[in-house]
Design a protein around this motif. Structure first.
Motif, PDB file in Angstrom:
ATOM      1  N   ASP A   3      -5.219   2.110   7.306  1.00  0.00           N
ATOM      2  CA  ASP A   3      -4.685   2.013   5.939  1.00  0.00           C
ATOM      3  C   ASP A   3      -3.189   2.294   5.927  1.00  0.00           C
ATOM      4  N   LEU A   4      -2.777   3.315   6.665  1.00  0.00           N
ATOM      5  CA  LEU A   4      -1.354   3.673   6.716  1.00  0.00           C
ATOM      6  C   LEU A   4      -0.532   2.582   7.394  1.00  0.00           C
ATOM      7  N   GLN A   5      -1.100   1.983   8.431  1.00  0.00           N
ATOM      8  CA  GLN A   5      -0.398   0.894   9.118  1.00  0.00           C
ATOM      9  C   GLN A   5      -0.187  -0.285   8.170  1.00  0.00           C
ATOM     10  N   ALA A   6      -1.188  -0.551   7.329  1.00  0.00           N
ATOM     11  CA  ALA A   6      -1.052  -1.620   6.329  1.00  0.00           C
ATOM     12  C   ALA A   6       0.047  -1.275   5.331  1.00  0.00           C
ATOM     13  N   ASP A   7       0.087   0.000   4.907  1.00  0.00           N
ATOM     14  CA  ASP A   7       1.148   0.435   3.990  1.00  0.00           C
ATOM     15  C   ASP A   7       2.518   0.289   4.638  1.00  0.00           C
ATOM     16  N   LEU A   8       2.591   0.652   5.919  1.00  0.00           N
ATOM     17  CA  LEU A   8       3.872   0.543   6.640  1.00  0.00           C
ATOM     18  C   LEU A   8       4.327  -0.909   6.727  1.00  0.00           C
ATOM     19  N   SER A   9       3.393  -1.813   6.982  1.00  0.00           N
ATOM     20  CA  SER A   9       3.741  -3.235   7.043  1.00  0.00           C
ATOM     21  C   SER A   9       4.283  -3.715   5.703  1.00  0.00           C
ATOM     22  N   SER A  10       3.663  -3.245   4.622  1.00  0.00           N
ATOM     23  CA  SER A  10       4.117  -3.603   3.274  1.00  0.00           C
ATOM     24  C   SER A  10       5.521  -3.070   3.020  1.00  0.00           C
ATOM     25  N   LEU A  11       5.778  -1.821   3.448  1.00  0.00           N
ATOM     26  CA  LEU A  11       7.098  -1.222   3.254  1.00  0.00           C
ATOM     27  C   LEU A  11       8.168  -1.964   4.052  1.00  0.00           C
ATOM     28  N   VAL A  12       7.820  -2.354   5.270  1.00  0.00           N
ATOM     29  CA  VAL A  12       8.776  -3.108   6.095  1.00  0.00           C
ATOM     30  C   VAL A  12       9.118  -4.434   5.424  1.00  0.00           C
ATOM     31  N   SER A  13       8.090  -5.079   4.841  1.00  0.00           N
ATOM     32  CA  SER A  13       8.313  -6.338   4.128  1.00  0.00           C
ATOM     33  C   SER A  13       9.243  -6.128   2.933  1.00  0.00           C
ATOM     34  N   LYS A  14       9.010  -5.041   2.176  1.00  0.00           N
ATOM     35  CA  LYS A  14       9.877  -4.733   1.030  1.00  0.00           C
ATOM     36  C   LYS A  14      11.299  -4.444   1.487  1.00  0.00           C
ATOM     37  N   LEU A  15      11.418  -3.738   2.605  1.00  0.00           N
ATOM     38  CA  LEU A  15      12.736  -3.402   3.142  1.00  0.00           C
ATOM     39  C   LEU A  15      13.487  -4.663   3.545  1.00  0.00           C
ATOM     40  N   ASP A  16      12.799  -5.584   4.203  1.00  0.00           N
ATOM     41  CA  ASP A  16      13.420  -6.854   4.594  1.00  0.00           C
ATOM     42  C   ASP A  16      13.872  -7.631   3.360  1.00  0.00           C
ATOM     43  N   SER A  17      13.032  -7.612   2.319  1.00  0.00           N
ATOM     44  CA  SER A  17      13.359  -8.327   1.086  1.00  0.00           C
ATOM     45  C   SER A  17      14.593  -7.731   0.423  1.00  0.00           C
ATOM     46  N   ALA A  18      14.657  -6.389   0.383  1.00  0.00           N
ATOM     47  CA  ALA A  18      15.804  -5.713  -0.227  1.00  0.00           C
ATOM     48  C   ALA A  18      17.086  -6.014   0.536  1.00  0.00           C
ATOM     49  N   GLN A  53      17.377   1.474  -3.213  1.00  0.00           N
ATOM     50  CA  GLN A  53      15.980   1.091  -2.988  1.00  0.00           C
ATOM     51  C   GLN A  53      15.641   1.161  -1.501  1.00  0.00           C
ATOM     52  N   GLN A  54      16.583   0.729  -0.664  1.00  0.00           N
ATOM     53  CA  GLN A  54      16.375   0.792   0.786  1.00  0.00           C
ATOM     54  C   GLN A  54      16.164   2.234   1.237  1.00  0.00           C
ATOM     55  N   ASN A  55      16.976   3.163   0.703  1.00  0.00           N
ATOM     56  CA  ASN A  55      16.833   4.574   1.072  1.00  0.00           C
ATOM     57  C   ASN A  55      15.448   5.100   0.715  1.00  0.00           C
ATOM     58  N   LYS A  56      14.966   4.739  -0.494  1.00  0.00           N
ATOM     59  CA  LYS A  56      13.650   5.213  -0.923  1.00  0.00           C
ATOM     60  C   LYS A  56      12.543   4.654  -0.036  1.00  0.00           C
ATOM     61  N   ILE A  57      12.656   3.354   0.286  1.00  0.00           N
ATOM     62  CA  ILE A  57      11.625   2.726   1.129  1.00  0.00           C
ATOM     63  C   ILE A  57      11.615   3.363   2.513  1.00  0.00           C
ATOM     64  N   GLU A  58      12.801   3.604   3.073  1.00  0.00           N
ATOM     65  CA  GLU A  58      12.871   4.199   4.412  1.00  0.00           C
ATOM     66  C   GLU A  58      12.328   5.631   4.398  1.00  0.00           C
ATOM     67  N   ALA A  59      12.550   6.347   3.280  1.00  0.00           N
ATOM     68  CA  ALA A  59      11.999   7.697   3.171  1.00  0.00           C
ATOM     69  C   ALA A  59      10.464   7.650   3.143  1.00  0.00           C
ATOM     70  N   GLN A  60       9.914   6.713   2.351  1.00  0.00           N
ATOM     71  CA  GLN A  60       8.454   6.552   2.299  1.00  0.00           C
ATOM     72  C   GLN A  60       7.908   6.144   3.666  1.00  0.00           C
ATOM     73  N   LYS A  61       8.652   5.264   4.330  1.00  0.00           N
ATOM     74  CA  LYS A  61       8.236   4.794   5.655  1.00  0.00           C
ATOM     75  C   LYS A  61       8.194   5.962   6.646  1.00  0.00           C
ATOM     76  N   ALA A  62       9.223   6.818   6.588  1.00  0.00           N
ATOM     77  CA  ALA A  62       9.284   7.978   7.493  1.00  0.00           C
ATOM     78  C   ALA A  62       8.117   8.930   7.232  1.00  0.00           C
ATOM     79  N   GLU A  63       7.787   9.136   5.948  1.00  0.00           N
ATOM     80  CA  GLU A  63       6.667  10.015   5.610  1.00  0.00           C
ATOM     81  C   GLU A  63       5.353   9.472   6.170  1.00  0.00           C
ATOM     82  N   LYS A  64       5.129   8.179   5.989  1.00  0.00           N
ATOM     83  CA  LYS A  64       3.873   7.581   6.464  1.00  0.00           C
ATOM     84  C   LYS A  64       3.808   7.571   7.992  1.00  0.00           C
ATOM     85  N   GLU A  65       4.952   7.345   8.638  1.00  0.00           N
ATOM     86  CA  GLU A  65       4.980   7.374  10.106  1.00  0.00           C
ATOM     87  C   GLU A  65       4.643   8.775  10.619  1.00  0.00           C
ATOM     88  N   ALA A  66       5.103   9.806   9.878  1.00  0.00           N
ATOM     89  CA  ALA A  66       4.794  11.180  10.273  1.00  0.00           C
ATOM     90  C   ALA A  66       3.292  11.448  10.158  1.00  0.00           C
TER      91      ALA A  66
END
Length: 414
Positions: free
Chosen positions: A49-64, A184-197
């Motif tokens: 589930d977390l990996q799916a969330d991370l993929s979604s965040l990466v997609s949002k980051l690329d879009s931003a 927005q990029q900063n927020k996404i990267e922060a969420q990404k870091a939390e999920k990676e942890a």
């Protein structure tokens, strides 16, 4: 004979009871193994589930990042348009001044010659009345033409200034939009870091659980082998040498106990070695030297060397930078490692007041919610930073930066 019968009966009882004890022990171990399997499945599900969330965040980051680059291209185009408009305005102003100088000279000449002498010379030198009319008309035409040209040029200048103001207004909107996407990029990267942890924690739990499961399986196998050995020894004792069966069983149990003790000793030794190794690793980690460098001069020299280089969201140099990529690049020259984003750099810094700020401190900004920009304070109310116009030196008192200023942070005592 009576004694032998008693021993045989006792051994038969032991044989009949052994499967019960063995079955109960195996059942307990198997239950523990099943629990570990259930825990492993749960951990794997959470990781998926977390990996799916991370993929979604990466997609949002690329879009931003893509949207920010698109806006940056529009901003650069507007800058070129504004530059041309300013050049056109300057050219028109030059022409107006030149023509005004000519008209002033004509007026001065007419005044020196009593205002009317110039026209009188033109009129009196006419050959006939028709020529006179033509000459008067020509003089009036020249005067009217000069005035018309001046009026036309003034209109052109006003139109260009109006267009320039419109372009500047559009640039301000683009600049805020770019800042919003960076935030927005900063927020996404922060969420990404939390999920990676969290993923890392789940992976550690999974590894521990798998190790515990392996230990249980090994324990079950050892107990099964020991039970089989005891059953074989008991069967052999009752069928071949009834009297010696007790000694054989005792010897077998003693051997088993000895083996178990040896195994326990070995496990204890292994655990001791593991703990020693772990302690050694921890000690080694605590002795890692802090980054070293040439201090403020190295950092600020690296920063100034980037002046004029273009802005690009997510860029860390040396060809182009975003704000936090630029600060990280500059401090790296002094041997100091900063976190990747402006938000993380703010979190890692020691907060100080504006009166305490000195050259080499970081200065942070927000455009609504969360840290969205960072620069390097150079003193005198100014900073060097990477922003929409590229790496440049800006005044903190300008309206744009003053309204967005959050405060100062220190990451190094230069």
């Amino acid at each position: 004979m009576k004694k032998n019968t008693l021993i045989a009966a006792s051994m038969a009882a032991v044989i009949s009871l052994s499967p019960v004890f063995t079955t109960n022990a195996f059942a307990d171990v198997n239950t523990d193994i099943q629990q570990k399997d259930a825990k492993l499945n749960d951990l794997k599900s959470k990781k998926a589930d977390l990996q799916a969330d991370l993929s979604s965040l990466v997609s949002k980051l690329d879009s931003a990042q893509a949207k920010s680059k698109e806006l940056q291209a529009s901003f650069n185009k507007s800058a070129e348009q504004l530059k041309k408009l300013n050049a056109d305005i300057a050219a028109i102003n030059t022409r107006i001044k030149e023509r005004e100088a000519v008209l002033k000279e004509r007026a001065r000449s007419m005044q020196v010659n009593s205002n009317s002498n110039v026209y009188l010379d033109v009129v009196l030198s006419a050959d006939n009345f028709g020529d006179l009319v033509d000459r008067v008309s020509a003089v009036n035409t020249i005067v009217d033409s000069d005035k018309a040209i001046l009026d036309e040029q003034q209109k052109d200048e006003d139109a260009l200034k109006s267009k320039s103001a419109s372009v500047k207004k559009e640039q301000a909107k683009q600049q805020k939009a770019i800042a919003s996407y960076e935030e927005q990029q900063n927020k996404i990267e922060a969420q990404k870091a939390e999920k990676e942890a969290v993923v890392a924690q789940l992976a550690a739990q999974q590894a521990t659980t798998e190790q515990e499961k392996s230990t249980l399986i090994a324990q079950r196998d050892r107990e099964a082998a020991a039970a089989a050995a005891r059953a074989a020894a008991a069967k052999e004792a009752t069928t071949v040498q009834p009297v010696a069966a007790t000694e054989t069983a005792s010897s077998s149990n003693s051997s088993s106990d000895s083996s178990s003790a040896s195994s326990s000793s070995s496990d204890s030794k292994s655990e001791s070695n593991t703990n020693t190794s772990s302690s050694s690793n921890n000690t080694g980690s605590s002795n890692i030297a802090a980054p070293t460098g040439s201090g403020y001069d190295a950092m600020i020299s690296a920063a100034y060397a980037q002046l004029g280089k273009p802005y690009s969201l997510g860029a860390t140099g040396p060809g182009s930078f975003d704000c936090s990529g630029f600060t990280s690049y500059a401090f790296r020259a002094a041997g100091i490692s900063l976190p990747r984003t402006s938000g993380a750099q703010y979190a890692a810094s020691t907060k100080i007041s504006s009166s305490q700020a000195k050259p080499g401190d970081l200065v942070f900004f927000s455009y609504g919610s969360g840290i969205a920009h960072v620069g390097i304070y150079i003193g005198g109310g100014k900073m060097i930073n990477a922003q929409n116009n590229g790496v440049s030196i800006d005044s903190l008192s300008s309206s744009f930066w003053a309204q967005s200023l959050v405060g100062f942070g220190r990451v190094a005592n230069f």
